[in-house]
Design an enzyme around this catalytic site. Structure first.
Site, PDB file in Angstrom:
ATOM      1  N   VAL A   1       0.832  -1.208   0.000  1.00 38.58           N
ATOM      2  CA  VAL A   1       0.000   0.000   0.000  1.00 38.58           C
ATOM      3  C   VAL A   1       0.869   1.262   0.000  1.00 38.58           C
ATOM      4  O   VAL A   1       0.650   2.181  -0.790  1.00 38.58           O
ATOM      5  CB  VAL A   1      -0.950  -0.014   1.233  1.00 38.58           C
TER       6      VAL A   1
ATOM      7  N   ASP B   1      10.508   3.337   6.483  1.00 40.97           N
ATOM      8  CA  ASP B   1      10.188   1.937   6.806  1.00 40.97           C
ATOM      9  C   ASP B   1      11.236   1.427   7.780  1.00 40.97           C
ATOM     10  O   ASP B   1      12.409   1.820   7.709  1.00 40.97           O
ATOM     11  CB  ASP B   1      10.182   1.085   5.528  1.00 40.97           C
TER      12      ASP B   1
ATOM     13  N   THR C   1      -1.906  -4.549   9.485  1.00 40.14           N
ATOM     14  CA  THR C   1      -2.862  -4.765  10.588  1.00 40.14           C
ATOM     15  C   THR C   1      -3.289  -6.235  10.544  1.00 40.14           C
ATOM     16  O   THR C   1      -4.374  -6.559  10.058  1.00 40.14           O
ATOM     17  CB  THR C   1      -4.094  -3.836  10.440  1.00 40.14           C
TER      18      THR C   1
ATOM     19  N   THR D   1      -6.090  -0.803   7.297  1.00 41.83           N
ATOM     20  CA  THR D   1      -7.472  -1.234   7.537  1.00 41.83           C
ATOM     21  C   THR D   1      -7.658  -1.554   9.020  1.00 41.83           C
ATOM     22  O   THR D   1      -6.868  -2.329   9.579  1.00 41.83           O
ATOM     23  CB  THR D   1      -7.781  -2.487   6.700  1.00 41.83           C
TER      24      THR D   1
ATOM     25  N   CYS E   1      -6.268  -9.288   3.615  1.00 41.56           N
ATOM     26  CA  CYS E   1      -7.385  -8.329   3.599  1.00 41.56           C
ATOM     27  C   CYS E   1      -8.701  -9.063   3.843  1.00 41.56           C
ATOM     28  O   CYS E   1      -9.214  -9.059   4.949  1.00 41.56           O
ATOM     29  CB  CYS E   1      -7.426  -7.580   2.270  1.00 41.56           C
TER      30      CYS E   1
ATOM     31  N   ARG F   1       1.591 -14.134   1.840  1.00 39.92           N
ATOM     32  CA  ARG F   1       1.147 -14.004   3.232  1.00 39.92           C
ATOM     33  C   ARG F   1      -0.260 -14.569   3.409  1.00 39.92           C
ATOM     34  O   ARG F   1      -1.150 -14.287   2.630  1.00 39.92           O
ATOM     35  CB  ARG F   1       1.189 -12.529   3.655  1.00 39.92           C
TER      36      ARG F   1
END
Ligand SMILES: NC(=O)c1ccc[n+]([C@@H]2O[C@H](COP(=O)([O-])OP(=O)(O)OC[C@H]3O[C@@H](n4cnc5c(N)ncnc54)[C@H](O)[C@@H]3O)[C@@H](O)[C@H]2O)c1
Length: 435
Positions: A23, A41, A100, A135, A275, A346
């Site tokens: 993202v 980062d 997240t 998110t 997600c 992932r």
């Protein structure tokens, strides 16, 4: 700007993006076409590869990335990437795009968000705006993150500094719906700040923006987008289980039903990634904290999470029907990434299927031209090969619809009696089973 006899030099907006993953990087690249952007980062390897003009997630092609990179942190337009806190001190917008995830009990892990908020809190100044893109459940920005910003900075929320929330909607591997072409929901901690946040995104998002009335509305809007997809996929996965029992091809049914104008085009499959398979748990957690036990949301999750085991048992059934001994059989798995044409492994659910097949005694060979073999070994202890060994297998299972798989001559890898199983329903040839 000249005001009376005073000359005021307006400082240009300078943006820090915290977390340069799937993202953060495309967003940083986009803003860097118009603003001075500092990408931050904690992963030094990631900073090194980005500053050398390479994005291993393949979301930004090297030429596009190199076209915005600058060698030093300055006020000039362009992108400079760093892991040094001092380099983001002079920004006035901080956009947080860190992961997240959930823990093994599917509870939200806010640690990266809290740590990123501590980082930003340490450099926060009066007038700055912190925008969250990760998110989350409704309330996370103002109830979990803002107190951290206040504590670390010593500044007062909505007096000294402000917040915004603008969820990301990109779809990794999708070269058509890129960040600037997806309408962006925006919001701010006061109406005036909301307008500023909206204006910032509007200046780069060609698809435009939707200005939500509050941060909580914007947070909730994102999490329900993915919960809605999860539930719809769970429904078609349930249909696939029913139609398999009835010996009806699910894809034929969906194609026929899809001729009605309001039938939704969802396909069955393994729901992995970070997600769709994760976000509904964020909403469920918040609902439970507030005394409501979600039924549909968690039923969808349960059904989708069980699909790896279901597919494995269906493959075993197909093998037994053809008198292929399962224990000691050789099974070729085509695809280990969580989705097609993308290197992201992932939370891939192909591993559930592989584990279940191994439990039945099958010997597994995995081929995925997109996946990084070292990452698959590191994450799952499995070997993923870039090419298929010159062998014959008792079962060939397509789990991910990578474009290149559709061009393979799968007969080269099959015994005359072996089974072909198509989880995604994309193969043109006769198959023995699939969703
Ligand atoms: N990948 C997607 O398709 C997608 C789409 C929409 C929304 N989202 C959401 O966006 C957020 C980010 O997802 P992603 O896929 O980009 O994650 P990612 O894992 O690809 O990238 C996150 C980056 O943040 C860095 N990071 C972690 N903690 C940090 C910290 N404290 N300070 C600075 N950097 C830190 C990591 O090193 C990594 O490079 C998540 O909330 C996700 O749910 C993801």
């Amino acid at each position: 700007m000249v005001l009376g006899k005073f000359i005021i030099i307006m400082k240009k907006d300078k943006i820090a993006i915290i977390g340069l993953g799937y993202v953060g990087l495309p967003l940083a690249r986009l803003f860097a076409t118009k603003y001075s952007v500092v990408g931050f980062d904690i992963n030094t390897d990631r900073i090194f590869e980005l500053m050398s003009g390479v994005d291993s997630t393949l979301e930004v092609d090297n030429e596009t990335l190199q076209s915005v990179l600058v060698d030093e942190n300055s006020d000039e337009i362009g992108l400079f990437c760093t892991n040094k806190l001092s380099k983001i001190k002079d920004c006035n917008y901080y956009i947080i795009t860190v992961p997240t995830p959930v823990d093994k009990n599917n509870r939200p892990i806010l640690t990266p968000l809290i740590k990123a908020s501590q980082t930003v809190g340490a450099v926060l100044k009066k007038g700055d705006i912190v925008i969250y893109e990760s998110t989350v459940y409704p309330g996370a920005t103002e109830e979990d993150c803002v107190p951290v910003l206040e504590k670390v900075s010593g500044l007062k929320f909505n007096k000294d500094f402000y917040a915004g929330y603008s969820p990301e909607r990109i779809n990794p591997g999708d070269k058509e719906h890129t960040v600037e072409k997806i309408l962006k929901v925006t919001s701010g901690s006061t109406p005036e700040i909301g307008l500023k946040v909206n204006g910032l995104y509007k200046s780069v998002i060609t698809a435009g923006t939707h200005f939500a009335p509050t941060i909580k509305v914007a947070e909730a809007s994102k999490v329900i987008e993915n919960a809605q997809r999860d539930i719809n996929i769970a429904f078609v996965n349930e249909l696939a289980k029913i139609f398999n029992l009835l010996d009806i091809n699910t894809h034929d049914v969906l194609e026929a039903a899809g001729t009605k104008w309001n039938f939704l085009p969802f396909k069955p499959g393994l729901v992995g990634g970070h997600c769709i398979g994760v976000d509904p748990y964020y909403l469920a957690q918040k609902a439970q904290e507030n005394g409501y036990h979600p039924e549909i949301i968690l039923a969808g999750r349960r059904l989708n999470d069980g699909m790896g085991d279901y597919v494995a048992s269906d493959i075993v059934k197909c093998m037994i029907k053809k008198n292929i001994p399962v224990n000691g059989s050789k099974v070729l798995i085509l695809g280990i990434t969580f989705k097609e044409n993308c290197p992201d492994v992932r939370n891939t659910k192909a591993v559930d299927l592989i584990k279940a097949l191994k439990d039945y005694g099958a010997n597994i060979t995995i081929h995925d031209p997109w996946a990084d073999g070292d990452e698959v070994m590191h994450e799952y202890g499995l070997e993923s090969l870039k090419s298929i060994p010159n062998e014959k297998f008792d079962a060939v299972v397509l789990t991910v619809a990578h474009k290149s798989f559709l061009e393979l001559n799968l007969d080269l890898f099959r015994n005359p009696n072996s089974i072909l199983y198509d989880v995604k329903g994309v193969l043109k040839q006769q198959v023995d089973g699939g969703l």
